[in-house]
Write a protein that holds these residues in place. Structure first.
Motif, PDB file in Angstrom:
ATOM      1  N   THR A 150       0.838  -1.211   0.000  1.00 34.92           N
ATOM      2  CA  THR A 150       0.000   0.000   0.000  1.00 34.92           C
ATOM      3  C   THR A 150       0.862   1.245   0.000  1.00 34.92           C
ATOM      4  O   THR A 150       0.581   2.216  -0.733  1.00 34.92           O
ATOM      5  N   ALA A 151       1.930   1.223   0.814  1.00 37.00           N
ATOM      6  CA  ALA A 151       2.842   2.373   0.848  1.00 37.00           C
ATOM      7  C   ALA A 151       3.528   2.560  -0.502  1.00 37.00           C
ATOM      8  O   ALA A 151       3.678   3.692  -0.989  1.00 37.00           O
ATOM      9  N   LYS A 152       3.928   1.441  -1.110  1.00 28.91           N
ATOM     10  CA  LYS A 152       4.576   1.520  -2.424  1.00 28.91           C
ATOM     11  C   LYS A 152       3.602   2.029  -3.480  1.00 28.91           C
ATOM     12  O   LYS A 152       3.968   2.830  -4.354  1.00 28.91           O
ATOM     13  N   LEU A 153       2.341   1.573  -3.380  1.00 25.22           N
ATOM     14  CA  LEU A 153       1.328   2.018  -4.340  1.00 25.22           C
ATOM     15  C   LEU A 153       1.101   3.523  -4.227  1.00 25.22           C
ATOM     16  O   LEU A 153       1.006   4.232  -5.243  1.00 25.22           O
ATOM     17  N   ASP A 154       1.032   4.023  -2.983  1.00 23.49           N
ATOM     18  CA  ASP A 154       0.859   5.464  -2.772  1.00 23.49           C
ATOM     19  C   ASP A 154       2.055   6.235  -3.326  1.00 23.49           C
ATOM     20  O   ASP A 154       1.896   7.294  -3.948  1.00 23.49           O
ATOM     21  N   SER A 155       3.261   5.679  -3.094  1.00 20.22           N
ATOM     22  CA  SER A 155       4.471   6.346  -3.586  1.00 20.22           C
ATOM     23  C   SER A 155       4.493   6.387  -5.113  1.00 20.22           C
ATOM     24  O   SER A 155       4.822   7.414  -5.723  1.00 20.22           O
ATOM     25  N   LEU A 156       4.124   5.259  -5.733  1.00 22.44           N
ATOM     26  CA  LEU A 156       4.097   5.195  -7.199  1.00 22.44           C
ATOM     27  C   LEU A 156       3.049   6.152  -7.769  1.00 22.44           C
ATOM     28  O   LEU A 156       3.268   6.785  -8.807  1.00 22.44           O
ATOM     29  N   SER A 157       1.908   6.256  -7.100  1.00 21.17           N
ATOM     30  CA  SER A 157       0.867   7.189  -7.554  1.00 21.17           C
ATOM     31  C   SER A 157       1.387   8.617  -7.518  1.00 21.17           C
ATOM     32  O   SER A 157       1.141   9.417  -8.440  1.00 21.17           O
ATOM     33  N   GLY A 158       2.125   8.943  -6.456  1.00 22.72           N
ATOM     34  CA  GLY A 158       2.732  10.268  -6.361  1.00 22.72           C
ATOM     35  C   GLY A 158       3.763  10.493  -7.441  1.00 22.72           C
ATOM     36  O   GLY A 158       3.845  11.580  -8.032  1.00 22.72           O
ATOM     37  N   ASP A 159       4.576   9.446  -7.709  1.00 23.88           N
ATOM     38  CA  ASP A 159       5.587   9.554  -8.770  1.00 23.88           C
ATOM     39  C   ASP A 159       4.930   9.775 -10.130  1.00 23.88           C
ATOM     40  O   ASP A 159       5.409  10.577 -10.947  1.00 23.88           O
ATOM     41  N   ILE A 160       3.844   9.060 -10.375  1.00 28.18           N
ATOM     42  CA  ILE A 160       3.148   9.199 -11.661  1.00 28.18           C
ATOM     43  C   ILE A 160       2.547  10.595 -11.802  1.00 28.18           C
ATOM     44  O   ILE A 160       2.641  11.230 -12.864  1.00 28.18           O
ATOM     45  N   GLU A 161       1.957  11.082 -10.720  1.00 34.15           N
ATOM     46  CA  GLU A 161       1.375  12.432 -10.764  1.00 34.15           C
ATOM     47  C   GLU A 161       2.456  13.479 -11.009  1.00 34.15           C
ATOM     48  O   GLU A 161       2.286  14.394 -11.829  1.00 34.15           O
ATOM     49  N   ALA A 162       3.595  13.327 -10.302  1.00 34.38           N
ATOM     50  CA  ALA A 162       4.704  14.266 -10.502  1.00 34.38           C
ATOM     51  C   ALA A 162       5.266  14.151 -11.915  1.00 34.38           C
ATOM     52  O   ALA A 162       5.615  15.159 -12.543  1.00 34.38           O
ATOM     53  N   GLY A 163       5.343  12.911 -12.417  1.00 36.00           N
ATOM     54  CA  GLY A 163       5.853  12.707 -13.773  1.00 36.00           C
ATOM     55  C   GLY A 163       4.954  13.338 -14.819  1.00 36.00           C
ATOM     56  O   GLY A 163       5.434  13.930 -15.794  1.00 36.00           O
ATOM     57  N   CYS A 164       3.644  13.222 -14.623  1.00 36.02           N
ATOM     58  CA  CYS A 164       2.704  13.850 -15.555  1.00 36.02           C
ATOM     59  C   CYS A 164       2.853  15.370 -15.539  1.00 36.02           C
ATOM     60  O   CYS A 164       2.775  16.032 -16.589  1.00 36.02           O
ATOM     61  N   THR A 165       3.073  15.920 -14.345  1.00 41.81           N
ATOM     62  CA  THR A 165       3.274  17.369 -14.234  1.00 41.81           C
ATOM     63  C   THR A 165       4.549  17.786 -14.964  1.00 41.81           C
ATOM     64  O   THR A 165       4.573  18.782 -15.698  1.00 41.81           O
ATOM     65  N   LYS A 166       5.627  17.013 -14.780  1.00 42.61           N
ATOM     66  CA  LYS A 166       6.888  17.312 -15.464  1.00 42.61           C
ATOM     67  C   LYS A 166       6.738  17.190 -16.973  1.00 42.61           C
ATOM     68  O   LYS A 166       7.264  18.007 -17.730  1.00 42.61           O
ATOM     69  N   ARG A 167       6.011  16.152 -17.401  1.00 42.17           N
ATOM     70  CA  ARG A 167       5.822  15.959 -18.840  1.00 42.17           C
ATOM     71  C   ARG A 167       5.045  17.116 -19.452  1.00 42.17           C
ATOM     72  O   ARG A 167       5.378  17.604 -20.545  1.00 42.17           O
ATOM     73  N   ALA A 168       4.005  17.583 -18.751  1.00 42.67           N
ATOM     74  CA  ALA A 168       3.215  18.713 -19.257  1.00 42.67           C
ATOM     75  C   ALA A 168       4.064  19.974 -19.339  1.00 42.67           C
ATOM     76  O   ALA A 168       3.978  20.739 -20.312  1.00 42.67           O
ATOM     77  N   ALA A 169       4.912  20.195 -18.316  1.00 44.04           N
ATOM     78  CA  ALA A 169       5.783  21.381 -18.323  1.00 44.04           C
ATOM     79  C   ALA A 169       6.799  21.294 -19.451  1.00 44.04           C
ATOM     80  O   ALA A 169       7.068  22.288 -20.144  1.00 44.04           O
ATOM     81  N   ALA A 170       7.367  20.104 -19.652  1.00 45.18           N
ATOM     82  CA  ALA A 170       8.345  19.928 -20.736  1.00 45.18           C
ATOM     83  C   ALA A 170       7.687  20.108 -22.093  1.00 45.18           C
ATOM     84  O   ALA A 170       8.274  20.712 -23.007  1.00 45.18           O
ATOM     85  N   GLN A 171       6.456  19.588 -22.227  1.00 43.18           N
ATOM     86  CA  GLN A 171       5.737  19.749 -23.487  1.00 43.18           C
ATOM     87  C   GLN A 171       5.446  21.219 -23.760  1.00 43.18           C
ATOM     88  O   GLN A 171       5.526  21.687 -24.909  1.00 43.18           O
ATOM     89  N   LYS A 172       5.140  21.951 -22.691  1.00 42.75           N
ATOM     90  CA  LYS A 172       4.876  23.386 -22.852  1.00 42.75           C
ATOM     91  C   LYS A 172       6.130  24.116 -23.312  1.00 42.75           C
ATOM     92  O   LYS A 172       6.072  24.981 -24.193  1.00 42.75           O
ATOM     93  N   ARG A 173       7.286  23.754 -22.729  1.00 39.68           N
ATOM     94  CA  ARG A 173       8.541  24.385 -23.150  1.00 39.68           C
ATOM     95  C   ARG A 173       8.896  23.978 -24.575  1.00 39.68           C
ATOM     96  O   ARG A 173       9.421  24.785 -25.352  1.00 39.68           O
TER      97      ARG A 173
END
Length: 298
Positions: free
Chosen positions: A160-183
């Motif tokens: 469960t802890a790993k799942l929560d961590s992975l969900s956070g990583d995915i959310e952060a990754g999506c944010t980074k991808r959107a920012a990179a796409q914008k640049r």
């Protein structure tokens, strides 16, 4: 009587001659209109070929600028995007495996919950019947299930802890991808705005030509052969350009004000010779009138 008959024949011949002159005048007028449309059609076809060649040279020039700072920045962002996407794929895969593990642990917990009451009943029955060996075996099975239950509890907590961590990583990754796409989009915006200028300029020219063709067709009583193909060509190219404009506008999230400013700038830089077109129309009308007058005099 002979004079009257000769006069009637003469009047009939004059009437036929006037009718033929009128038909000839109408036919010549139609030919002139067809020639006008053919000229308009040829102009947009000629400019279409020229713009295609210009577009090719522009693409070559753009590739020649690949060594510039903007191209280098774009290449770096593309590498960054690839790394982000790879990390996202790995995190998504790991999250799926983690979710599957939790599902399996849940099933195992349910199976243990179903087995324990049965084992407890068996142990009591064996003890009552003085089957101590069987009772001991049931007791050991109950103990093993209890140990496994504790292990499952620990594994569930970790998963469960790993799942929560992975969900956070995915959310952060999506944010980074959107920012990179914008640049990345920002590095392409300059060239895309130039493309947008050209698309809007071409669209304005096509609309202007369509108006001129409609004006020519409106002055002719019969259907012109080149009217349909010319308007169909214009409509098809206009549709393609409008679709590309919509894509570029959405890509860079251009507001109504930004897009309107670009469109106004394009229109302001065009010389579509509206006055010359009006003068041509007026001259054609006068020519038609003079032809009719000559026919009437004759």
């Amino acid at each position: 009587d002979a004079v009257t008959a000769a006069r009637a024949v003469h009047e009939n011949d004059v009437a036929e001659t006037l009718g033929m002159q009128q038909k000839l005048s109408q036919w010549l007028s139609t030919v002139d209109r067809e020639a006008d449309i053919a000229e308009h059609f040829a102009s947009i076809l000629e400019s279409f070929g020229t713009e295609a060649a210009t577009s090719g040279s522009t693409d070559a020039s753009s590739s020649g600028d690949a060594s510039g700072g903007a191209a280098e920045e774009r290449a770096l962002i593309e590498v960054e995007m690839q790394e982000i996407c790879t990390a996202l794929d790995e995190a998504t895969k790991a999250k799926g495996e983690c979710s599957m593990l939790l599902d399996n642990l849940t099933i195992e917990v349910r199976e243990i919950s179903e087995k324990l009451p049965k084992l407890e009943a068996e142990k009591k029955a064996h003890a009552a019947g003085r089957r101590f060996k069987e009772a001991a075996a049931a007791a050991n099975a109950i103990k093993a299930l209890g140990v496994r239950g504790e292990e499952i509890t620990a594994e569930t907590g970790d998963a469960t802890a790993k799942l929560d961590s992975l969900s956070g990583d995915i959310e952060a990754g999506c944010t980074k991808r959107a920012a990179a796409q914008k640049r990345l989009n920002a590095t392409e915006k300059t060239s895309d705005v130039a493309k947008l200028h050209e698309l809007l300029r071409r669209s304005a020219v096509l609309k202007h030509t369509r108006t001129r063709v409609e004006r020519v067709s409106g002055r002719c009583s019969s259907m012109l052969l080149l009217d349909g193909p010319t308007c169909a060509f214009i409509a098809a190219e206009l549709g393609a350009h409008q679709a590309q404009c919509s894509l570029l506008r959405a890509k860079h999230d251009l507001s109504e004000e930004e897009f309107g400013a670009i469109e106004a700038e394009v229109v302001a830089g065009l010389d579509l010779q509206e006055d010359e077109v009006d003068e041509d129309d007026h001259e054609d009308d006068e020519d038609d009138g003079e032809g009719d007058g000559v026919g009437e005099k004759e």
